[in-house]
Design a protein around this motif. Structure first.
Motif, PDB file in Angstrom:
ATOM      1  N   LEU A 180     -81.536  34.945  44.611  1.00 51.72           N
ATOM      2  CA  LEU A 180     -81.927  36.215  44.023  1.00 51.72           C
ATOM      3  C   LEU A 180     -82.887  36.948  44.956  1.00 51.72           C
ATOM      4  N   SER A 181     -82.968  38.245  44.813  1.00 51.16           N
ATOM      5  CA  SER A 181     -83.853  39.039  45.670  1.00 51.16           C
ATOM      6  C   SER A 181     -85.303  38.936  45.199  1.00 51.16           C
ATOM      7  N   GLY A 182     -86.208  39.323  46.061  1.00 49.76           N
ATOM      8  CA  GLY A 182     -87.617  39.337  45.706  1.00 49.76           C
ATOM      9  C   GLY A 182     -88.293  37.998  45.943  1.00 49.76           C
ATOM     10  N   LYS A 229     -88.672  30.041  42.282  1.00 50.78           N
ATOM     11  CA  LYS A 229     -87.367  29.379  42.278  1.00 50.78           C
ATOM     12  C   LYS A 229     -86.296  30.465  42.417  1.00 50.78           C
ATOM     13  N   PRO A 230     -85.990  30.854  43.642  1.00 51.35           N
ATOM     14  CA  PRO A 230     -85.087  31.994  43.858  1.00 51.35           C
ATOM     15  C   PRO A 230     -83.600  31.678  43.744  1.00 51.35           C
ATOM     16  N   TRP A 231     -83.232  30.397  43.736  1.00 53.16           N
ATOM     17  CA  TRP A 231     -81.810  30.040  43.721  1.00 53.16           C
ATOM     18  C   TRP A 231     -81.331  29.833  42.284  1.00 53.16           C
ATOM     19  N   ILE A 232     -80.295  30.579  41.903  1.00 54.17           N
ATOM     20  CA  ILE A 232     -79.751  30.501  40.552  1.00 54.17           C
ATOM     21  C   ILE A 232     -78.394  29.796  40.577  1.00 54.17           C
ATOM     22  N   VAL A 233     -78.145  29.005  39.545  1.00 51.26           N
ATOM     23  CA  VAL A 233     -76.855  28.321  39.395  1.00 51.26           C
ATOM     24  C   VAL A 233     -76.149  28.921  38.188  1.00 51.26           C
TER      25      VAL A 233
END
Length: 330
Positions: free
Chosen positions: A13-15, A19-23
């Motif tokens: 995800l941007s910004g 925890k920027p990684w989405i599943v």
């Protein structure tokens, strides 16, 4: 590396995010003709996301448990225990102590959270509560909601030895007989010469009282609806309180303990709890060398030895004979 079609996606995800990684996984096409997609978690690295996706396909319930609140898991556990009729009132009452955690996500509750609640209770309640939490997390592990039993990290409060149960002495039983006719002394004598729990006595129905025995009991499978023999010495006491009302004694346990027992004015009762009557009965039966299985049947304890299964159908006469070997100490 490209993931197989329908397997799910892991993307960043941007910004600035912790925890920027989405599943995300898909559940086919919805009623609007669009792909029904569902995020199952957020992770610090792509590899953590891939690992979570692999777990989802191997054990989908594990990640499903991440979305459940603590209260939802507790309710599922209670429903599960109720369906097997394997839950006591004290067990359920102890789990209610966890109500402050019900809105939290189950996965976010820590051993520290649970320990704080245990520390806010009494020593005896904390002992029962740890057992209940252990059962709760065992259930959660069975359903793949978690992989850790947090109860293993909990420490119940130490029980003050002065509050432990110990039997009435012959002199104290004699003292109770001197007060026969008084409500609390009468109830104490019934507890001593039947081995009943106070909760069993206060929920006993008049219709279940017979000449030489009663049908009653609570708490455990072995204790419920058992034959409770009546010692000859307390028959007049029991007859004194029998009536056409549903309950033999209509009173709450707390009222009996806090008002009747503590304010009885009988010296020996100030040194004991109502449960000591049950412990006294068991001790006297042991001292009289009554068969262990007969004692278990009277008290309502489940047998633990393999050979005990031979004695599971002891007759009323044997139980009545056993209870009457107890000395009265009048």
């Amino acid at each position: 590396m490209r993931l197989p079609n329908g397997y799910g996606s892991v993307y960043k995800l941007s910004g600035k995010r912790r925890k920027p990684w989405i599943v995300v996984v898909s559940h086919g096409i919805n009623a609007e003709g669009k792909v029904d997609r569902e995020p199952i978690g957020y992770y610090r690295t792509r590899q953590e996301g891939l690992d979570a996706l692999a777990i989802y396909h191997r054990e989908p319930q594990y990640l499903a448990g991440n979305k459940k609140t603590f209260g939802e898991v507790v309710q599922e556990f209670l429903d599960y225990k109720a369906s097997s009729k394997d839950i006591s009132a004290s067990y359920k009452a102890s789990l209610r102590k966890l109500t402050p955690l019900h809105r939290h996500k189950f996965k976010h509750v820590t051993a520290h959270d649970l320990q704080l609640i245990m520390d806010s209770t009494t020593p005896s309640v904390s002992q029962v509560l740890k057992a209940a939490i252990k059962g709760l997390y065992k259930f959660a592990m069975m359903n793949s909601y978690t992989s850790t039993n947090l109860a293993d990290a909990l420490t119940p409060q130490a029980v003050d030895k002065s509050t432990l149960h110990y039997p009435f002495s012959p002199e104290e039983i004699h003292e109770l007989w001197q007060h026969e006719g008084g409500f609390t002394a009468d109830m104490a004598l019934i507890l001593i010469f039947t081995g009943m729990r106070i909760g069993e006595l206060l929920t006993l129905k008049n219709s279940n009282i017979h000449e030489d025995y009663m049908i009653g009991g609570i708490k455990t499978k072995a204790g419920k609806d058992r034959v409770i023999p009546i010692h000859d010495a307390i028959k007049p006491i029991i007859q004194r309180y029998q009536s056409d009302k549903e309950l033999f004694v209509s009173m709450s346990t707390s009222n009996f303990r806090e008002h009747r027992w503590k304010n009885s004015g009988i010296p020996c009762l100030q040194k004991h709890t109502p449960h000591d009557g049950r412990h006294t009965c068991e001790t006297m039966l042991n001292n009289a060398n009554v068969n262990k299985v007969i004692i278990q049947r009277i008290i309502g304890h489940a047998g633990s030895d393999v050979d005990d299964s031979v004695y599971t159908h002891k007759t009323k006469e044997q139980l009545i004979e056993a209870i009457n070997v107890l000395p009265t100490y009048k």
